[in-house]
Design a protein around this motif. Sequence first.
Motif, mmCIF file in Angstrom:
data_model
loop_
_atom_site.group_PDB
_atom_site.id
_atom_site.type_symbol
_atom_site.label_atom_id
_atom_site.label_comp_id
_atom_site.label_asym_id
_atom_site.label_seq_id
_atom_site.Cartn_x
_atom_site.Cartn_y
_atom_site.Cartn_z
ATOM 1 N N GLU A 263 0.855 -1.176 0.000
ATOM 2 C CA GLU A 263 0.000 0.000 0.000
ATOM 3 C C GLU A 263 0.892 1.227 0.000
ATOM 4 O O GLU A 263 1.944 1.253 0.632
ATOM 5 N N ASN A 264 0.475 2.239 -0.750
ATOM 6 C CA ASN A 264 1.136 3.532 -0.720
ATOM 7 C C ASN A 264 0.062 4.610 -0.767
ATOM 8 O O ASN A 264 -1.120 4.306 -0.609
ATOM 9 N N GLU A 265 0.447 5.854 -0.998
ATOM 10 C CA GLU A 265 -0.523 6.948 -0.993
ATOM 11 C C GLU A 265 -1.538 6.827 -2.119
ATOM 12 O O GLU A 265 -2.663 7.318 -2.014
ATOM 13 N N ILE A 266 -1.153 6.165 -3.205
ATOM 14 C CA ILE A 266 -1.981 6.117 -4.409
ATOM 15 C C ILE A 266 -2.822 4.853 -4.509
ATOM 16 O O ILE A 266 -3.960 4.884 -4.967
ATOM 17 N N GLU A 267 -2.273 3.732 -4.078
ATOM 18 C CA GLU A 267 -2.946 2.461 -4.329
ATOM 19 C C GLU A 267 -2.682 1.439 -3.238
ATOM 20 O O GLU A 267 -1.725 1.547 -2.472
ATOM 21 N N LYS A 268 -3.554 0.440 -3.213
ATOM 22 C CA LYS A 268 -3.366 -0.764 -2.418
ATOM 23 C C LYS A 268 -3.305 -1.894 -3.432
ATOM 24 O O LYS A 268 -4.093 -1.935 -4.376
ATOM 25 N N TYR A 269 -2.356 -2.823 -3.256
ATOM 26 C CA TYR A 269 -2.140 -3.817 -4.297
ATOM 27 C C TYR A 269 -1.723 -5.170 -3.730
ATOM 28 O O TYR A 269 -1.331 -5.282 -2.571
ATOM 29 N N VAL A 270 -1.818 -6.156 -4.593
ATOM 30 C CA VAL A 270 -1.289 -7.479 -4.313
ATOM 31 C C VAL A 270 -0.578 -7.943 -5.584
ATOM 32 O O VAL A 270 -1.032 -7.674 -6.695
ATOM 33 N N ILE A 271 0.558 -8.584 -5.386
ATOM 34 C CA ILE A 271 1.293 -9.195 -6.497
ATOM 35 C C ILE A 271 1.356 -10.686 -6.210
ATOM 36 O O ILE A 271 1.827 -11.107 -5.150
ATOM 37 N N ILE A 272 0.833 -11.476 -7.142
ATOM 38 C CA ILE A 272 0.896 -12.926 -7.000
ATOM 39 C C ILE A 272 1.751 -13.484 -8.139
ATOM 40 O O ILE A 272 1.984 -12.810 -9.146
ATOM 41 N N TYR A 273 2.212 -14.701 -7.958
ATOM 42 C CA TYR A 273 3.111 -15.323 -8.925
ATOM 43 C C TYR A 273 2.475 -16.580 -9.479
ATOM 44 O O TYR A 273 1.947 -17.393 -8.729
ATOM 45 N N ASP A 274 2.537 -16.712 -10.798
ATOM 46 C CA ASP A 274 1.959 -17.895 -11.418
ATOM 47 C C ASP A 274 2.911 -19.079 -11.287
ATOM 48 O O ASP A 274 3.952 -18.995 -10.621
ATOM 49 N N LEU A 275 2.562 -20.185 -11.916
ATOM 50 C CA LEU A 275 3.321 -21.427 -11.789
ATOM 51 C C LEU A 275 4.719 -21.331 -12.373
ATOM 52 O O LEU A 275 5.583 -22.136 -12.062
ATOM 53 N N ASP A 276 4.953 -20.347 -13.229
ATOM 54 C CA ASP A 276 6.257 -20.141 -13.844
ATOM 55 C C ASP A 276 6.962 -18.912 -13.277
ATOM 56 O O ASP A 276 7.872 -18.381 -13.883
ATOM 57 N N ALA A 277 6.516 -18.468 -12.104
ATOM 58 C CA ALA A 277 7.125 -17.371 -11.340
ATOM 59 C C ALA A 277 6.953 -16.001 -11.989
ATOM 60 O O ALA A 277 7.692 -15.073 -11.681
ATOM 61 N N ARG A 278 5.978 -15.840 -12.866
ATOM 62 C CA ARG A 278 5.669 -14.532 -13.445
ATOM 63 C C ARG A 278 4.811 -13.742 -12.471
ATOM 64 O O ARG A 278 3.838 -14.269 -11.944
ATOM 65 N N PRO A 279 5.126 -12.450 -12.255
ATOM 66 C CA PRO A 279 4.299 -11.645 -11.346
ATOM 67 C C PRO A 279 3.061 -11.083 -12.046
ATOM 68 O O PRO A 279 3.098 -10.696 -13.206
#
Length: 127
Positions: A102-118
């Motif tokens: 989270e920052n001043e602009i957004e709240k986010y989540v980053i997940i990784y697929d089976l091949d480690a792509r974000p």
Amino acid sequence: ILMNYEVAPLVLYSQDRTRMLNFMSDVFEFEVNNKDYSVHCGGLYFQIENNEQNLNQATDNRVMFSFRIDSLDELDEIINKYNFFRYRRDGSAFSENFENGENEIEKYVIIYDLDARPWKFFYKKDA
């Protein structure tokens, strides 16, 4: 003149394209076609290709896909679906393979697929 664009196809290499289709369907609710290994979401069109020879190409995670979502509830839903997918796949009750932020602009989540792509999902805060 307003032009409509479709990004098609974005080729994603995967070590297991069937599981990658399941991941994209279960977690992101993208429309998948198991016959031609394609994935559709609005104007996005992905083609999933097997990559057994070149591991680096399949696991190249320099590109991050980012999606703006409409509510914080949707952000929580992505995390829940991701954890459920990982539970079915790995048998663990909780996955730590994602980042919350989270920052001043957004709240986010980053997940990784089976091949480690974000894959980033973010909710833009009201100004």
